[in-house]
Design a protein around this motif. Structure first.
Motif, PDB file in Angstrom:
ATOM      1  N   ALA A   1       0.885  -1.294  -0.193  1.00 19.56           N
ATOM      2  CA  ALA A   1      -0.008  -0.064   0.008  1.00 19.56           C
ATOM      3  C   ALA A   1       0.712   0.948   0.115  1.00 19.56           C
ATOM      4  N   ALA A   2       1.991   1.111   0.818  1.00 22.67           N
ATOM      5  CA  ALA A   2       2.926   2.406   0.823  1.00 22.67           C
ATOM      6  C   ALA A   2       3.620   2.626  -0.512  1.00 22.67           C
ATOM      7  N   LYS A   3       3.839   1.401  -1.072  1.00 24.15           N
ATOM      8  CA  LYS A   3       4.544   1.771  -2.505  1.00 24.15           C
ATOM      9  C   LYS A   3       3.535   2.288  -3.461  1.00 24.15           C
ATOM     10  N   MET A   4       2.212   1.828  -3.358  1.00 27.47           N
ATOM     11  CA  MET A   4       1.169   2.309  -4.301  1.00 27.47           C
ATOM     12  C   MET A   4       1.272   3.857  -4.168  1.00 27.47           C
ATOM     13  N   GLY A   5       1.151   4.460  -2.816  1.00 29.17           N
ATOM     14  CA  GLY A   5       1.416   5.894  -2.636  1.00 29.17           C
ATOM     15  C   GLY A   5       2.537   6.455  -3.170  1.00 29.17           C
ATOM     16  N   ALA A   6       3.742   6.113  -3.282  1.00 24.69           N
ATOM     17  CA  ALA A   6       5.014   6.403  -3.930  1.00 24.69           C
ATOM     18  C   ALA A   6       4.678   6.429  -5.342  1.00 24.69           C
ATOM     19  N   LEU A   7       3.979   5.281  -5.931  1.00 24.77           N
ATOM     20  CA  LEU A   7       3.834   5.293  -7.080  1.00 24.77           C
ATOM     21  C   LEU A   7       2.529   6.532  -7.619  1.00 24.77           C
ATOM     22  N   PHE A   8       1.681   6.552  -7.069  1.00 22.74           N
ATOM     23  CA  PHE A   8       0.678   7.656  -7.207  1.00 22.74           C
ATOM     24  C   PHE A   8       1.314   9.115  -6.921  1.00 22.74           C
ATOM     25  N   SER A   9       2.320   9.308  -6.429  1.00 22.70           N
ATOM     26  CA  SER A   9       2.925  10.472  -6.138  1.00 22.70           C
ATOM     27  C   SER A   9       3.077  11.187  -7.594  1.00 22.70           C
ATOM     28  N   SER A  10       3.275  10.362  -8.888  1.00 21.30           N
ATOM     29  CA  SER A  10       3.776  10.772 -10.060  1.00 21.30           C
ATOM     30  C   SER A  10       2.538  12.020 -10.620  1.00 21.30           C
ATOM     31  N   VAL A  11       1.384  11.764  -9.778  1.00 21.86           N
ATOM     32  CA  VAL A  11       0.260  12.738 -10.137  1.00 21.86           C
ATOM     33  C   VAL A  11       0.777  14.177  -9.809  1.00 21.86           C
ATOM     34  N   ALA A  12       1.783  14.289  -8.893  1.00 22.82           N
ATOM     35  CA  ALA A  12       2.210  15.655  -8.698  1.00 22.82           C
ATOM     36  C   ALA A  12       2.832  16.313  -9.690  1.00 22.82           C
ATOM     37  N   ALA A  13       3.148  15.722 -10.999  1.00 23.58           N
ATOM     38  CA  ALA A  13       3.599  16.303 -12.215  1.00 23.58           C
ATOM     39  C   ALA A  13       2.483  16.989 -12.595  1.00 23.58           C
ATOM     40  N   LEU A  14       1.433  16.455 -13.003  1.00 22.49           N
ATOM     41  CA  LEU A  14       0.279  17.221 -13.419  1.00 22.49           C
ATOM     42  C   LEU A  14      -0.336  18.409 -12.668  1.00 22.49           C
ATOM     43  N   ILE A  15      -0.149  18.142 -11.197  1.00 16.46           N
ATOM     44  CA  ILE A  15      -0.556  19.211 -10.315  1.00 16.46           C
ATOM     45  C   ILE A  15       0.352  20.449 -10.270  1.00 16.46           C
ATOM     46  N   ALA A  16       1.732  20.173 -10.578  1.00 13.59           N
ATOM     47  CA  ALA A  16       2.841  21.225 -10.692  1.00 13.59           C
ATOM     48  C   ALA A  16       2.363  21.821 -12.214  1.00 13.59           C
ATOM     49  N   LEU A  17       2.020  21.110 -13.192  1.00 15.35           N
ATOM     50  CA  LEU A  17       1.860  22.223 -14.494  1.00 15.35           C
ATOM     51  C   LEU A  17       0.609  22.744 -14.292  1.00 15.35           C
ATOM     52  N   ALA A  18      -0.390  22.014 -13.713  1.00 15.23           N
ATOM     53  CA  ALA A  18      -1.419  23.073 -13.488  1.00 15.23           C
ATOM     54  C   ALA A  18      -1.320  24.576 -12.679  1.00 15.23           C
ATOM     55  N   ALA A  19      -0.709  24.047 -11.433  1.00  9.01           N
ATOM     56  CA  ALA A  19      -0.103  25.203 -10.585  1.00  9.01           C
ATOM     57  C   ALA A  19       0.620  26.392 -11.190  1.00  9.01           C
ATOM     58  N   GLY A  20       1.302  25.984 -12.249  1.00  6.30           N
ATOM     59  CA  GLY A  20       2.211  26.792 -12.793  1.00  6.30           C
ATOM     60  C   GLY A  20       1.374  27.660 -13.841  1.00  6.30           C
ATOM     61  N   LYS A  21       0.457  26.997 -14.431  1.00  2.66           N
ATOM     62  CA  LYS A  21      -0.612  27.790 -15.340  1.00  2.66           C
ATOM     63  C   LYS A  21      -1.279  28.706 -14.593  1.00  2.66           C
ATOM     64  N   LEU A  22      -1.880  28.321 -13.392  1.00  4.67           N
ATOM     65  CA  LEU A  22      -2.712  28.972 -12.518  1.00  4.67           C
ATOM     66  C   LEU A  22      -2.173  30.405 -11.797  1.00  4.67           C
ATOM     67  N   LEU A  23      -0.785  30.095 -11.570  1.00  8.42           N
ATOM     68  CA  LEU A  23      -0.099  31.112 -10.827  1.00  8.42           C
ATOM     69  C   LEU A  23       0.820  31.884 -11.877  1.00  8.42           C
ATOM     70  N   ARG A  24       0.360  31.475 -13.341  1.00 10.73           N
ATOM     71  CA  ARG A  24       1.238  32.458 -14.050  1.00 10.73           C
ATOM     72  C   ARG A  24       2.782  32.400 -14.014  1.00 10.73           C
ATOM     73  N   VAL A  25       3.234  31.276 -14.051  1.00  9.45           N
ATOM     74  CA  VAL A  25       4.628  31.268 -14.189  1.00  9.45           C
ATOM     75  C   VAL A  25       5.204  31.516 -15.636  1.00  9.45           C
ATOM     76  N   GLU A  26       5.996  32.395 -15.626  1.00  7.41           N
ATOM     77  CA  GLU A  26       6.574  32.627 -16.861  1.00  7.41           C
ATOM     78  C   GLU A  26       7.968  31.977 -17.085  1.00  7.41           C
ATOM     79  N   LYS A  27       7.836  31.014 -18.336  1.00  2.00           N
ATOM     80  CA  LYS A  27       9.023  29.978 -18.600  1.00  2.00           C
ATOM     81  C   LYS A  27      10.159  31.204 -19.269  1.00  2.00           C
ATOM     82  N   GLN A  28      11.259  30.741 -18.642  1.00  2.00           N
ATOM     83  CA  GLN A  28      12.571  31.439 -18.954  1.00  2.00           C
ATOM     84  C   GLN A  28      13.736  30.222 -19.523  1.00  2.00           C
ATOM     85  N   HIS A  29      13.818  30.338 -20.861  1.00  2.00           N
ATOM     86  CA  HIS A  29      14.449  29.182 -21.400  1.00  2.00           C
ATOM     87  C   HIS A  29      15.690  29.683 -21.460  1.00  2.00           C
ATOM     88  N   GLY A  30      16.905  28.669 -21.243  1.00  2.00           N
ATOM     89  CA  GLY A  30      18.172  29.127 -21.216  1.00  2.00           C
ATOM     90  C   GLY A  30      18.971  28.020 -21.836  1.00  2.00           C
TER      91      GLY A  30
END
Length: 432
Positions: free
Chosen positions: A403-432
């Motif tokens: 069960a704990a391992k499943m939680g660690a695997l499910f944490s990959s959903v944080a990638a989608l949350i981060a992408l959504a948070a970046g859009k919501l908080l208007r992160v301006e990408k800086q390419h280098g």
């Protein structure tokens, strides 16, 4: 920050592919999966899993395997988790070592203060959420899952860096902030593994073997050649040692150090760390597997780049052998790990980062906003590799570990949350 994109994408993709194969396999035929993962490679009294622990993991049919009069089993999973993964942790240790010891290291001076405070928050927050929610769920649940408090503290350094670049762009200061946080998180994770999750009964006298191997190889193959070459610009002795012996003395020392850790009761996956500081290294660093470091001729960087592809393969097998979790095994530990990562990480990083930047006056990197800490926290919530590893040592094989391992695997959903948070908080990408 120099480009590390090729390594990060390869590392993440191979790890994820291995994990996906494991998930499909174990849910289609759990019997064959567990027999594959725990396939016995060697029986001895020297190294390996305790026989009864191996039998529990192997499952039905273990009694048909003839082992003779021995007590330990080196299974395929043990080979990967306890032996080969030591090279992965050695690479992480190398990054931490350089960040601390080098003059311009990222963990030196005031510039590291705010990320280090944020790292502390990113570990304390998940622990509070995990244990707090477990306590609310009742004493039975708390007693069953309490030992896994460290599972949601981890941050997958490569996977989170990959997502951070997608959210912020390669040139954004938040990416460097995130990488520093992840390195510091790894350093703290190594300490946690050593102190709180020994692999057996602690017998510290065996650590003298590890210490002796580290001191011996440093004096004989690092310090002594440099001393003998003092005043001679040609450096003949150092050159001979580097060209003729190369990494061999350090490999022998690493094997001795690993064995010392294995016999001491500390987790052997940390066994190569004492050898890392003994290897000749450059006076600068550019980041994990960076292209620029290919032109550094010190032995430490040569070894790191020689390990690049082997470690990628090891991580594929790590995902394959550890992510095999039956979907029916989801339980309280799944949601506690996930809540610790998804809620505790961003909240902890934001609060501690704000406290360091404002009341303590350490400030934020130029062009980085306070709200960027929220997005960084979401990215850092990707536990994956290290969370899987901690789950495998925090719990005995069984439903809670799964069960704990499943939680660690499910944490990959944080990638989608981060992408959504970046859009919501208007992160301006800086390419280098």
């Amino acid at each position: 920050m120099y480009r590390v994109w090729d390594f990060i994408t390869t590392y993440s993709l191979l790890l994820i592919i291995g994990a996906l194969i494991a998930l499909v396999w174990v849910n289609a035929d759990p019997h064959s999966y567990h027999h594959f993962a725990e396939y016995p490679l060697w029986f001895s009294d020297l190294i390996g899993l305790d026989y009864y622990h191996w039998a529990q993991s192997y499952g039905e049919g273990y009694e048909a395997v003839e082992i003779g009069d021995v007590t330990k089993v080196v299974s395929l999973r043990y080979l990967v988790n306890d032996i080969l993964m030591a090279f992965f942790f050695a690479i992480a240790g190398k990054e931490v070592w350089e960040a601390v010891i080098l003059k311009n290291g990222s963990l030196r001076g005031k510039k590291a203060a705010t990320p280090l405070f944020a790292t502390a928050g990113g570990m304390i927050g998940p622990i509070i959420i995990y244990l707090g929610l477990a306590a609310l769920m009742g004493s039975d649940t708390y007693d069953a899952v309490a030992n896994g408090w460290a599972v949601p503290t981890a941050t997958d350094i490569a996977f989170s860096y990959l997502v951070g670049r997608m959210v912020f762009g390669a040139g954004h200061p938040a990416v460097r902030f995130l990488l520093l946080l992840a390195i510091a998180d790894d350093a703290a994770g190594l300490v946690i593994l050593a102190v709180f999750y020994p692999s057996g009964e602690v017998d510290p006298q065996w650590l003298l073997l590890s210490l002796g191997a580290a001191i011996g190889v440093f004096l004989l193959f690092n310090w002594l050649p440099r001393k003998m070459d003092r005043g001679n610009q040609a450096r003949p002795v150092s050159t001979w040692v580097r060209t003729k012996l190369s990494f061999v003395p350090y490999l022998i020392a690493a094997a001795l150090s690993w064995y010392g850790f294995a016999r001491s009761g500390l987790h052997p996956v940390l066994g190569l760390l004492p050898i890392v500081p003994t290897i000749p290294h450059a006076d600068r660093a550019f980041g994990i597997f960076s292209e620029a470091e290919q032109y550094l001729t010190d032995l430490l960087n040569q070894i790191e780049h020689a390990l690049k592809h082997p470690v990628e393969i090891v991580l594929f097998f790590f995902g394959l052998l550890n992510a095999g979790v039956e979907l029916s095994s989801m339980g309280d530990a799944t949601w506690l790990v996930l809540a610790g990562l998804i809620i505790g990480k961003p909240v902890g990083i934001l609060i501690f980062g704000w406290f360091a930047a404002r009341p303590l006056g350490f400030g934020m990197p130029q062009d980085m906003r306070m709200v960027d800490l929220i997005v960084i926290g979401c990215v850092a919530a990707i536990g994956f590799t290290v969370s899987l590893f901690v789950a495998s040592v925090a719990f005995e094989p069984g439903l809670v570990q799964e069960a704990a391992k499943m939680g660690a695997l499910f944490s990959s959903v944080a990638a989608l949350i981060a992408l959504a948070a970046g859009k919501l908080l208007r992160v301006e990408k800086q390419h280098g």
